[in-house]
Scaffold this motif. Structure first.
Motif, short mmCIF file in Angstrom:
data_model
loop_
_atom_site.label_atom_id
_atom_site.label_comp_id
_atom_site.label_asym_id
_atom_site.label_seq_id
_atom_site.Cartn_x
_atom_site.Cartn_y
_atom_site.Cartn_z
N PRO A 14 0.97 -1.44 -0.33
CA PRO A 14 0.66 0.05 -0.14
C PRO A 14 0.85 1.35 -0.12
O PRO A 14 0.49 2.58 0.33
CB PRO A 14 -0.58 0.58 1.82
N GLU A 15 2.33 0.62 -0.42
CA GLU A 15 2.93 2.02 0.11
C GLU A 15 2.32 3.47 -1.21
O GLU A 15 2.76 4.52 -0.32
CB GLU A 15 4.33 2.02 -0.71
N MET A 17 -0.15 4.54 -1.76
CA MET A 17 -1.19 5.20 -0.56
C MET A 17 -0.94 5.76 0.22
O MET A 17 -1.20 7.29 0.53
CB MET A 17 -2.80 4.29 -0.86
N THR A 18 -0.21 5.51 0.90
CA THR A 18 0.34 6.02 2.83
C THR A 18 1.11 7.13 1.70
O THR A 18 0.97 8.24 2.10
CB THR A 18 1.60 5.54 2.37
N ILE A 21 -0.78 10.44 0.80
CA ILE A 21 -1.98 10.40 1.84
C ILE A 21 -0.82 11.11 2.64
O ILE A 21 -1.24 12.71 2.98
CB ILE A 21 -2.42 9.71 2.61
N ASN A 22 0.07 10.92 3.09
CA ASN A 22 1.15 11.80 3.52
C ASN A 22 1.52 13.56 2.26
O ASN A 22 1.68 14.91 3.51
CB ASN A 22 2.25 11.12 3.79
N LEU A 24 -0.09 14.17 0.49
CA LEU A 24 -1.76 15.91 0.61
C LEU A 24 -1.98 15.82 1.74
O LEU A 24 -2.31 17.38 2.36
CB LEU A 24 -3.28 14.74 0.92
N SER A 25 -1.57 15.69 2.95
CA SER A 25 -1.25 15.90 4.28
C SER A 25 -0.54 17.62 4.59
O SER A 25 -0.20 18.63 5.34
CB SER A 25 -0.76 15.33 5.43
N LEU A 48 -11.58 10.27 -2.24
CA LEU A 48 -10.22 11.73 -2.58
C LEU A 48 -11.50 12.37 -2.17
O LEU A 48 -11.79 13.56 -2.00
CB LEU A 48 -10.31 11.70 -4.51
N TYR A 70 -6.12 18.55 -6.28
CA TYR A 70 -6.13 19.48 -5.16
C TYR A 70 -6.78 19.74 -5.01
O TYR A 70 -8.28 18.94 -5.27
CB TYR A 70 -6.20 20.35 -6.80
#
Lengths: 92, 436
Positions: A14-15, A17-18, A21-22, A24-25, A48, A70
């Motif tokens: 799942p890297e 996606m990780t 997410i990181n 985007l945060s 999303l 975005y």
């Protein structure tokens, strides 16, 4: 609008996606994330949208896609930087 | 520009595929008890009523069960669209399907007409409902990849298997169809379309996606992706005219697929040790062994003529058992080792898009299912596979096979339950943290 680029095409799930997410945060207001991947992350799209993100996917070929992500409130801003094919950091 | 949910679907709720996955090992444990209580006589012929119950317990109760659950997830991931109303369709078809398999196995064992009719009704409804939902997706204009085309062929085979099965069951209760001859060739065709068409083509099509996706391997060569599934599909229909010739080509096609599997696995960019990869390698080696066993001269199978110290057992039973257990079951187990932790992790991870702080609650992937736990399952599977071959040579060893089978699938069930429990406890933590 600044473009933040991440390449997840050589990562195993799942890297990717990780990383997304990181990224985007950490994504600053008014910036856009460009994800380079080997396949479209279809199940991510609905999540999303639910979370207030907008996206645009360009499928270059079977193994090469560009995914722009975005904030939905930045839609007009994104359209000022993206002509349908290429993204330019200075507004079009 | 796609902004909101227009032409896609999120993953279905995790408990839907998991209920199919959890049911699989339970049917194998039931099969192991059947082996234990049937004694040596079970292995005398494929037509033994309990052997029919056993093969259907394996193929419907485990293989098809897990594949049905996996397809629910694979369609949105690969094609971008999932089934409509997933909760009601998956729940209803799962209940009907489980009850139908139990009724079918009991109908073989006790040979009661009302059990056969019950099985006929439940399986037709359960599989029919599931198939109609999947066909609805596959008829749509979804991502036109080679895998999706393979799924279409595999699903067409499942429809044929179901129809042939319905004819066979109606024949058992005395209803005959005038234009159909129910003979050994008809049953062979039913079995072949089920094993090679439905299970085989589906696995091959899934491998086109999962090997590059999960293991960052290169794509399979284009001609394999484009022509292997359709060739197998066509060969299955040639089987009804030129059985031996078609069967030879089916084995050779699988041999070519096995060599391609070894090649693609060898070309991975990150050659990290991985139990799922070991399962794929075991599956590929099995396909090559099957080619050797199939093309050995018939004298090897005749006690008076064999050049070996002992003759090989019944060719049909030996090849079918190895194909099911060491090829199909191996791939499915290897896939489960990947899918179980990945699905749990990814469902939790998607919740973090709304609340990034929830990332702190998500455990490491290996906490869902560790590499060591997967390796234990792998070695158990090799042992039970060897014991199955030993039983076909010497049926008095059936107790060993039954015990190894129970241990292996209890372990798989334990791993599944552990993974699910961790998922729900973390999910609960995230729910609590979101409460104001």
């Amino acid at each position: 609008m600044k473009l933040v680029i991440v390449d997840v095409s050589e990562l195993a799930p799942p890297e990717p996606m990780t990383v997304i997410i990181n990224s985007l945060s950490d994504l600053k207001q008014g910036d856009c994330l460009l994800v380079t991947h080997r396949r479209q992350p279809f199940p991510l799209y609905e999540k999303l949208a639910q979370a207030g993100w907008a996206y645009h996917c360009q499928a270059h070929d079977d193994e090469n896609i560009s995914l722009y992500i975005y904030r939905q409130i930045d839609l007009l801003l994104f359209e000022h930087h993206f002509d349908g094919k290429t993204f330019q950091e200075s507004a079009i | 520009m796609n902004i909101s949910g227009l032409s896609f679907n999120a993953l279905p709720p995790i408990d839907l595929p998991f209920r199919f996955f959890l049911s699989g090992p339970l049917f194998i444990i039931a099969c192991a008890l059947l082996v234990l209580f049937s004694g040596e006589a079970l292995w005398l012929s494929r037509w033994q009523p309990n052997m029919l119950a056993l093969t259907h317990g394996f193929t419907l109760g485990f293989l098809t069960m897990v594949m049905m659950g996996a397809l629910l997830q694979l369609l949105p991931v690969i094609g971008g669209i999932g089934i409509a109303k997933p909760r009601i369709i998956a729940t209803t078809s799962h209940v009907l399907y489980c009850a139908g398999i139990i009724a079918l196995m009991l109908s073989f064992i006790f040979s009661h007409h009302w059990l056969t009719l019950t099985a006929l009704l439940l399986l037709s409804l359960g599989v029919g409902l599931y198939l109609s939902a999947i066909i609805w997706v596959l008829l749509k204009k979804i991502s036109q990849g080679d895998s999706i085309n393979g799924f279409r062929l595999a699903i067409a085979c499942l429809v044929i298997v179901l129809l042939l099965g319905v004819f066979l069951l109606t024949n058992r209760v005395g209803i005959t169809v005038p234009f159909m001859t129910i003979d050994i060739h008809f049953t062979d065709f039913h079995a072949l379309v089920g094993l090679v068409g439905w299970a085989g083509i589906l696995i091959i099509s899934v491998s086109f996606q999962v090997l590059p996706m999960f293991h960052v391997a290169p794509n399979m060569p284009k001609y394999i992706r484009q022509y292997l599934s359709i060739s197998l599909f066509v060969l299955l229909f040639f089987y009804s005219i030129y059985a031996e010739f078609a069967l030879s080509l089916i084995f050779i096609s699988h041999g070519i697929y096995a060599v391609t599997l070894f090649y693609v696995i060898g070309q991975r960019k990150r050659k990290v040790a991985d139990t799922s990869i070991k399962y794929w390698q075991l599956a590929a080696a099995t396909l090559l062994l099957l080619n050797v066993l199939y093309f050995l001269p018939d004298s090897f199978y005749v006690p008076a003529q064999t050049p070996l110290w002992m003759a090989l057992p019944d060719k049909g039973m030996l090849l079918t058992a190895i194909f099911i257990y060491s090829y199909l079951v191996s791939v499915i187990q290897g896939m489960l080792l990947k899918i179980l932790p990945f699905l749990s992790y990814t469902h939790l991870q998607q919740r973090c898009l709304i609340d990034f702080s929830a990332m702190q609650y998500i455990p490491h992937m290996h906490d869902f299912l560790s590499k060591k736990q997967g390796m234990v399952l792998y070695y158990m599977h090799i042992l039970s596979g060897l014991s199955l071959i030993a039983v076909i040579f010497n049926p008095s060893l059936y107790i060993v096979f039954a015990i190894l089978l129970v241990i292996e699938f209890l372990w798989l069930l334990t791993l599944m339950v552990k993974c699910m429990r961790l998922y729900f406890s973390v999910n609960q933590k995230i729910n609590l943290s979101n409460k104001p």
